[in-house]
Enzyme design. Structure first.
Site, PDB file in Angstrom:
ATOM      1  N   HIS A 133       0.721  -1.277   0.076  1.00  0.00           N
ATOM      2  CA  HIS A 133       0.342   0.546   0.337  1.00  0.00           C
ATOM      3  C   HIS A 133       0.916   1.149   0.205  1.00  0.00           C
ATOM      4  CE1 HIS A 133      -3.023   2.939   1.829  1.00  0.00           C
ATOM      5  NE2 HIS A 133      -3.669   2.330   1.323  1.00  0.00           N
ATOM      6  N   ASP A 210       3.232  -4.346   7.430  1.00  0.00           N
ATOM      7  CA  ASP A 210       1.923  -3.772   7.811  1.00  0.00           C
ATOM      8  C   ASP A 210       0.694  -4.771   8.007  1.00  0.00           C
ATOM      9  OD1 ASP A 210      -0.320  -2.495   6.637  1.00  0.00           O
ATOM     10  OD2 ASP A 210       0.405  -1.328   5.289  1.00  0.00           O
ATOM     11  N   LYS A 236     -10.086  -1.147  10.928  1.00  0.00           N
ATOM     12  CA  LYS A 236     -10.832  -2.082   9.782  1.00  0.00           C
ATOM     13  C   LYS A 236     -11.131  -3.246  11.173  1.00  0.00           C
ATOM     14  CE  LYS A 236      -7.253  -0.277   6.086  1.00  0.00           C
ATOM     15  NZ  LYS A 236      -7.950   0.593   5.203  1.00  0.00           N
ATOM     16  N   CYS A 374      -5.018   2.913  -3.448  1.00  0.00           N
ATOM     17  CA  CYS A 374      -3.700   2.467  -2.590  1.00  0.00           C
ATOM     18  C   CYS A 374      -2.630   2.051  -3.309  1.00  0.00           C
ATOM     19  CB  CYS A 374      -4.083   3.489  -1.407  1.00  0.00           C
ATOM     20  SG  CYS A 374      -5.188   4.746  -0.990  1.00  0.00           S
TER      21      CYS A 374
END
Ligand code: C6P
Length: 416
Positions: A133, A210, A236, A374
């Site tokens: 990302h 990540d 999320k 993204c």
């Protein structure tokens, strides 16, 4: 999966019960029942998270770590309680290793601007993967351009999997840090992070993971993974926006300089000299996002009470069902066909721009994401400008997949 197994999974995991926890799912959009398939962008919130936010502002609101009055002590206590909940949830060894951030992006920037600036020298390398990302690309580019270091990229194969042999080859004595996603937001690939961390550690290279897309689907144990840094976002994980966590091993965090200066991150200040606060406060300058942090605690409680084994089975079955149904549609090309995938399907439809797919589905009450997600380098790798992406959460159903497939038939009719 056979029908018998499917029924068994659905019985063990009561999706209707789960759906009842999420008030937003009950509404209609353009007169159609909402089908929310954009969970990788942000998930919906259970009532207990919404209630916690409301209760906080109704009963508690005060600044933290500053006041001696009742409300401030209460707010500070609840705020720190979330830190402890997160610590337990990810099995960190100390609350000092839990840094509150605005989200995954800020956590990665924090590491780039502190650990990175402190350790990256001219000629050094930062190693990331093709599937990252932008949040796990741009902070490293910024760092590399400052210090004249080089950003190296691990290639991925046509299924969208990291080529682990290449990763191993690219880890050199010049590598200061390697950073990669646990789960790709654009392809759904689940990387074998534990194995990859072990490879990096064998070469004395620290690893940042990540974890933005992994946290809603897996129970993460940072000590079992042996991650040096693990960054994720509450929104999320069924929690509020504007709050996230950077987990970092204490040994790293202790030696890193602060990220931002201001209130709460100091022990004492004179014009001549400032003494920084202890961990984790050294990295938390200014009034934090108190309400959302406390409500994030409620999201952790919610997740903590779930049976992740049956969720994973359920989500996997849903992914397989959707993949099968979408693959059967003429003109659909699924991008990202890794052996290990989480609840994401990116696809293109011949002759139709992904934005048109998204707009037409929207009118059917179906929310998906379209564009580059993204992750523009992934689009370049697969030679497409954009994809349509559906992403599941634990409250999605087979009926919603059927609605999606009907919606795509509608798209095809319009473009026939
Ligand atoms: N991906 C998506 O639709 P923030 O914005 O800081 O909460 O998370 C950034 C981020 C970092 N890494 C990965 C793998 C991500 O998926 C995201 C957020 C959303 O895919 C919004 S772009």
């Amino acid at each position: 999966m056979s029908n018998t197994n499917t029924i068994a999974v659905e019985q063990a995991f009561d999706v209707e019960k789960i759906r009842n926890d999420f008030p937003i799912l009950k509404q209609s959009v353009y007169g159609k029942p909402l089908v929310y398939l954009d969970n990788a962008a942000t998930s919906q919130k259970p009532k207990m998270v919404i209630d916690t936010l409301c209760r906080y502002y109704t009963k508690t609101n005060a600044n933290v770590h500053r006041g001696v009055h009742f409300l401030s002590e209460k707010a500070s206590h609840e705020y720190e309680e979330t830190r402890e909940k997160v610590r337990q949830y990810i099995n960190a060894s100390s609350h000092e290793e839990i840094i509150f951030t605005r989200g995954t992006t800020e956590g990665i920037n924090l590491v780039a601007q502190t650990f990175g600036r402190q350790n990256v020298r001219e000629g050094d390398e930062i190693l990331i993967s093709t599937m990252e990302h932008h949040s796990n690309i741009v902070p490293w580019q910024m760092l590399c351009s400052e210090g004249r270091a080089t950003l190296k990229i691990i290639p991925i194969n046509d299924k969208g999997e990291i080529i682990v042999e290449e990763y191993e080859r690219l880890l050199t004595p010049r590598t200061t840090l390697t950073a990669f996603a646990h789960v790709s937001n654009s392809l759904g690939t689940v990387n074998s992070v534990k194995h990859m961390i072990e490879i990096a550690h064998n070469k004395n290279v620290p690893v940042l993971i990540d974890g933005a897309q992994a946290m809603p689907h897996y129970r993460i144990d940072v000590r079992d993974l042996d991650a040096d840094f693990y960054s994720f976002s509450s929104h999320k994980m069924f929690g509020p926006t504007g709050i996230g966590v950077l987990y970092g091993k204490k040994s790293f965090l202790e030696s890193m300089p602060p990220y931002q200066g201001g209130g709460d991150m100091i022990k004492s200040v004179t014009f001549e000299k400032t003494l920084y606060n202890d961990l984790p406060y050294k990295f938390e300058a200014g009034t934090p996002n108190i309400a959302d942090t406390i409500a994030f605690g409620a999201a952790i409680d919610y997740l903590g009470a779930l049976d992740f084994e049956s969720i994973q089975e359920y989500e996997h079955e849903l992914l397989e069902y959707a993949t099968e149904r979408l693959s059967a549609i003429e003109g659909i090309n699924i991008i990202g066909t890794a052996e290990h995938k989480a609840s994401v399907i990116s696809f293109t439809l011949e002759g139709v721009h992904p934005h048109d797919i998204g707009t037409i589905l929207d009118r059917e009450g179906i929310a998906i994401r379209t564009g580059h997600h993204c992750a523009q380098p992934v689009m370049q790798r697969f030679g497409v400008p954009a994809t349509a992406r559906i992403s599941f959460a634990l409250y999605n159903t087979r009926e919603e997949v059927d609605a999606l497939v009907n919606g795509i038939s509608r798209v095809k009719e319009i473009f026939a």
